[in-house]
Design a protein around this motif. Sequence first.
Motif, short mmCIF file in Angstrom:
data_model
loop_
_atom_site.label_atom_id
_atom_site.label_comp_id
_atom_site.label_asym_id
_atom_site.label_seq_id
_atom_site.Cartn_x
_atom_site.Cartn_y
_atom_site.Cartn_z
N SER A 242 6.12 -16.22 14.07
CA SER A 242 6.60 -15.91 12.72
C SER A 242 7.46 -14.65 12.78
O SER A 242 6.99 -13.55 12.50
CB SER A 242 5.43 -15.71 11.75
OG SER A 242 5.91 -15.55 10.44
N HIS B 69 7.21 -14.35 18.99
CA HIS B 69 6.19 -14.46 17.95
C HIS B 69 6.49 -15.71 17.12
O HIS B 69 7.65 -15.99 16.83
CB HIS B 69 6.21 -13.20 17.08
CG HIS B 69 5.00 -13.05 16.24
ND1 HIS B 69 4.82 -13.76 15.08
CD2 HIS B 69 3.89 -12.29 16.40
CE1 HIS B 69 3.65 -13.44 14.55
NE2 HIS B 69 3.07 -12.55 15.33
N LYS C 100 12.71 -18.12 10.78
CA LYS C 100 11.39 -18.75 10.78
C LYS C 100 11.47 -20.27 10.99
O LYS C 100 10.70 -20.84 11.73
CB LYS C 100 10.64 -18.44 9.50
CG LYS C 100 10.14 -17.01 9.43
CD LYS C 100 9.32 -16.77 8.19
CE LYS C 100 8.96 -15.34 7.98
NZ LYS C 100 8.15 -14.72 8.98
N GLU C 101 12.41 -20.91 10.31
CA GLU C 101 12.54 -22.36 10.44
C GLU C 101 12.97 -22.74 11.86
O GLU C 101 12.47 -23.71 12.43
CB GLU C 101 13.52 -22.91 9.41
CG GLU C 101 13.55 -24.42 9.35
CD GLU C 101 12.22 -25.03 8.91
OE1 GLU C 101 11.91 -26.15 9.38
OE2 GLU C 101 11.48 -24.42 8.12
N ARG D 171 1.10 -18.62 6.80
CA ARG D 171 1.80 -19.79 6.30
C ARG D 171 2.61 -20.46 7.40
O ARG D 171 2.70 -21.69 7.46
CB ARG D 171 2.71 -19.42 5.13
CG ARG D 171 1.97 -19.20 3.83
CD ARG D 171 2.92 -19.10 2.67
NE ARG D 171 3.06 -18.07 1.81
CZ ARG D 171 2.61 -16.82 1.67
NH1 ARG D 171 2.02 -16.37 2.30
NH2 ARG D 171 2.75 -15.94 0.86
N GLN D 172 3.22 -19.66 8.25
CA GLN D 172 4.03 -20.21 9.34
C GLN D 172 3.14 -21.00 10.31
O GLN D 172 3.54 -22.06 10.79
CB GLN D 172 4.77 -19.08 10.07
CG GLN D 172 5.66 -19.52 11.18
CD GLN D 172 7.00 -20.08 10.74
OE1 GLN D 172 7.20 -20.47 9.61
NE2 GLN D 172 7.95 -20.09 11.66
N LEU E 104 10.07 -22.39 14.26
CA LEU E 104 9.13 -23.46 13.98
C LEU E 104 9.57 -24.76 14.65
O LEU E 104 8.79 -25.41 15.35
CB LEU E 104 8.97 -23.66 12.48
CG LEU E 104 8.02 -24.78 12.06
CD1 LEU E 104 6.57 -24.39 12.34
CD2 LEU E 104 8.20 -25.11 10.59
N ARG F 287 2.27 -24.29 8.73
CA ARG F 287 3.43 -25.19 8.83
C ARG F 287 3.54 -25.76 10.24
O ARG F 287 3.87 -26.94 10.42
CB ARG F 287 4.70 -24.45 8.44
CG ARG F 287 4.76 -24.11 6.96
CD ARG F 287 5.99 -23.30 6.59
NE ARG F 287 7.19 -24.09 6.83
CZ ARG F 287 8.30 -23.61 7.37
NH1 ARG F 287 8.40 -22.34 7.70
NH2 ARG F 287 9.34 -24.39 7.55
N HIS G 133 13.33 -13.81 7.84
CA HIS G 133 13.02 -15.08 7.18
C HIS G 133 13.96 -16.20 7.65
O HIS G 133 13.55 -17.35 7.81
CB HIS G 133 13.08 -14.92 5.66
CG HIS G 133 12.63 -16.15 4.94
ND1 HIS G 133 11.31 -16.55 4.90
CD2 HIS G 133 13.32 -17.08 4.24
CE1 HIS G 133 11.21 -17.67 4.22
NE2 HIS G 133 12.42 -18.01 3.80
#
Length: 146
Positions: free
Chosen positions: A116, A114, A123-124, A2-3, A127, A6, A120
């Motif tokens: 991802s 990494h 993660k943003e 999913r990451q 990204l 995105r 949690h």
Amino acid sequence: MRQLIRLVEAIYGKRALAGRFHMYNLFSVQNADAVSAISHFEQLIHEKETTLAAQLVSTQELQKHPWLLLGWGLSHHHSWQHFSSLKKLWKQRIAAAGIPTFGKPCPKGIDYYHPSPPLHATKEMILEELVEIYRKTIGRKSAHPL
């Protein structure tokens, strides 16, 4: 996964995407625990069950892609000599292919964060950083759609 979806959506914006996203692992051992996987990989190389060269793809295969995201994590141990060598070989192969790369480098070596992270909450942040790094290093230079 999913990451990574995105990330690609953030890079390409509202453009319609058609194509494939290929992932290459540094080595073929499957294990969710990185430390165990790397230790097993080291053992396989030591026991000559596989080779470093067997873990690489050809420059021709790499040249099929408009860019590569490097993100093999920061796991490190002084006894992981083969793992360290494999990272260097991947970087050499990618350089020989002439494919643009990006990733968030670790300040202390050839490692890349990494894409991802396990937490949690981060993660943003990673990204956003990866999108910014992409735009600065590859950005509009890449005429290839995904």
